[in-house]
Design a protein around this motif. Structure first.
Motif, mmCIF file in Angstrom:
data_model
loop_
_atom_site.group_PDB
_atom_site.id
_atom_site.type_symbol
_atom_site.label_atom_id
_atom_site.label_comp_id
_atom_site.label_asym_id
_atom_site.label_seq_id
_atom_site.Cartn_x
_atom_site.Cartn_y
_atom_site.Cartn_z
ATOM 1 N N ARG A 97 0.624 -1.088 0.059
ATOM 2 C CA ARG A 97 0.003 0.042 0.066
ATOM 3 C C ARG A 97 0.905 1.403 -0.045
ATOM 4 N NH1 ARG A 97 -5.567 -1.023 1.474
ATOM 5 N NH2 ARG A 97 -5.706 -3.060 2.581
ATOM 6 N N GLU A 124 -9.306 -1.527 3.811
ATOM 7 C CA GLU A 124 -7.917 -1.779 4.834
ATOM 8 C C GLU A 124 -7.987 -2.986 5.349
ATOM 9 O OE1 GLU A 124 -6.187 1.071 8.517
ATOM 10 O OE2 GLU A 124 -8.124 1.626 7.536
ATOM 11 N N ASN A 125 -9.194 -3.570 5.685
ATOM 12 C CA ASN A 125 -9.155 -4.904 6.448
ATOM 13 C C ASN A 125 -8.521 -6.132 5.552
ATOM 14 O OD1 ASN A 125 -11.448 -5.118 4.682
ATOM 15 N ND2 ASN A 125 -12.567 -6.168 6.386
ATOM 16 N N GLU A 171 -5.946 -8.141 3.939
ATOM 17 C CA GLU A 171 -4.706 -8.563 4.270
ATOM 18 C C GLU A 171 -3.857 -9.307 3.080
ATOM 19 O OE1 GLU A 171 -4.204 -9.748 8.170
ATOM 20 O OE2 GLU A 171 -4.901 -8.043 9.044
ATOM 21 N N PRO A 222 0.815 -11.440 0.949
ATOM 22 C CA PRO A 222 0.459 -10.500 1.956
ATOM 23 C C PRO A 222 0.594 -9.062 1.363
ATOM 24 C CG PRO A 222 2.822 -11.360 2.245
ATOM 25 C CD PRO A 222 2.095 -12.219 0.756
ATOM 26 N N THR A 228 1.600 -5.441 2.444
ATOM 27 C CA THR A 228 2.304 -4.745 3.365
ATOM 28 C C THR A 228 2.292 -3.316 3.211
ATOM 29 O OG1 THR A 228 4.281 -4.949 2.335
ATOM 30 C CG2 THR A 228 3.951 -6.712 3.811
ATOM 31 N N GLU A 229 2.623 -2.199 4.102
ATOM 32 C CA GLU A 229 2.657 -0.792 4.180
ATOM 33 C C GLU A 229 4.086 -0.458 3.488
ATOM 34 O OE1 GLU A 229 0.293 1.319 4.432
ATOM 35 O OE2 GLU A 229 -1.170 -0.220 5.261
#
Length: 356
Positions: free
Chosen positions: A88, A180-181, A183, A199, A201-202
């Motif tokens: 993200r 946002e939820n 993953e 996955p 990740t930020e």
């Protein structure tokens, strides 16, 4: 027994079925996760461990979180596809970064394989055909496009058609971010097995040049699960909130007839039970034929068959408050090739659609 094909519509089902068939015949491949990665292991086809195959890092020393090994028949390329990250970069933008490495002993004409990464009608030197699947919300996220509505907001490998042994190229694409939820997402490419449970990740250093680029309206498509009974007779497709069940006319009716057979009753009882358990208040029934004969025969036959299914479902469904919409389409909406008997059999169908 059944087979499951994922797509965003019937044209996509055909495209992906063809791609999957070619992949089974032409490719020797695997999808795996390196040791020590947080992402779960995954395998497709002739699965192998990454141990000993050189997939722990690419030609630039980067470690992937998932890997697909592919031996392509066209040109004899030996290519490894790595996913490095799915990050993200903002609440609205997700960026997928991948690498392609030549693991063969000779120069690979990588263009012949990567050209399949392009979406229909778009330049074949960008990953515009790579999509992300949000299994949680049943959505398919396509790469963002620039404001011209045509150009992919992604990298371009034009001029990198040949890849020497051991060399890698890196590609990226920007996507509309999921809620946002979410993953984990799956990554679907036209030339590899699907990468499952990648996955999100930020990004430690969000790329402002990607995030701030003006883009066209995001394309987030309903994700269809298409299940086809290999014994014939029943298929189904689902979006996030809709179920569509296709019943073969060859099971429901005798040739050129619109009276239900005894075999039809078992199929329709199962459909009625599913409708009873659903939230549906409207059931849509569509009759279809193949292109044998002419419209003066096919159109009324498709409508009469749809009405016969409606009549029996009304008798079988136990709860009140359901209305029916019935249409006969004749041969105007084929889902398979009318030039083959197998295709014509698929086109002779009655489709029942209702909310979950």
């Amino acid at each position: 027994m059944s087979r499951l094909i994922t797509t965003s519509g019937f044209l996509r089902v055909f495209r992906l079925t063809l791609a999957a068939t070619l992949g089974t015949v032409l490719l020797s491949s695997c999808v795996a996760t390196p040791s020590g990665s947080d992402a779960p292991g995954q395998s497709t086809g002739n699965a192998e461990s990454n141990e000993g195959n050189g997939a722990s890092e690419n030609g630039n020393g980067r470690s992937p979180i998932a890997t697909a090994l592919t031996n392509a028949a066209v040109g004899g390329e030996n290519l490894r596809f790595d996913i490095y990250s799915l990050e993200r970069h903002s609440p609205e933008v997700l960026v997928l970064t991948m690498g392609v490495t030549n693991i063969g002993q000779s120069e690979a004409r990588v263009f012949h394989t990567l050209s399949e990464f392009g979406d229909y009608g778009e330049e074949a030197t960008s990953p515009s055909g790579v999509s992300l699947i949000d299994m949680q919300n049943h959505k398919r996220h396509m790469p963002l496009k620039l404001t011209d509505g045509k150009t992919c907001h992604c990298s371009n490998w034009k001029g990198q058609e040949n890849l020497p042994p051991g060399e890698s190229i890196e590609i990226w694409a920007a996507y509309p971010a999921p809620p946002e939820n979410v993953e984990l997402m799956a990554v679907m490419t036209p030339v590899t097995p699907d990468f499952l449970d990648i996955p999100i990740t930020e990004a430690e250093a969000p790329d402002s040049s990607i995030v701030d680029m003006p883009v066209d309206k995001p394309r987030i498509l309903d994700f269809w699960a298409f299940q086809d009974d290999i014994n014939g007779g029943t298929s189904r497709s689902e979006t996030g909130d809709t179920t569509s069940i296709m019943l073969s006319s060859d099971v429901l009716f005798e040739l050129n007839e619109s009276t239900l057979t005894d075999a039809a009753d078992e199929r329709l009882r199962a459909v009625a039970e599913e409708i009873d358990a659903s939230s549906a208040t409207t059931v849509q029934i569509d009759g279809h034929t193949d292109n044998t004969g002419n419209d003066s025969i096919n159109n009324p036959l498709s409508l009469d068959r749809a009405k016969a299914v409606e009549k029996r479902l009304k008798e079988l469904i136990t709860r009140d408050g359901i209305t029916f919409e019935v249409t006969g389409h004749g041969s105007t909406k084929p889902i398979a090739d009318n030039e083959t008997e197998e295709g014509r059999a698929k086109n002779r169908r009655v489709t029942i659609t209702f909310a979950k």
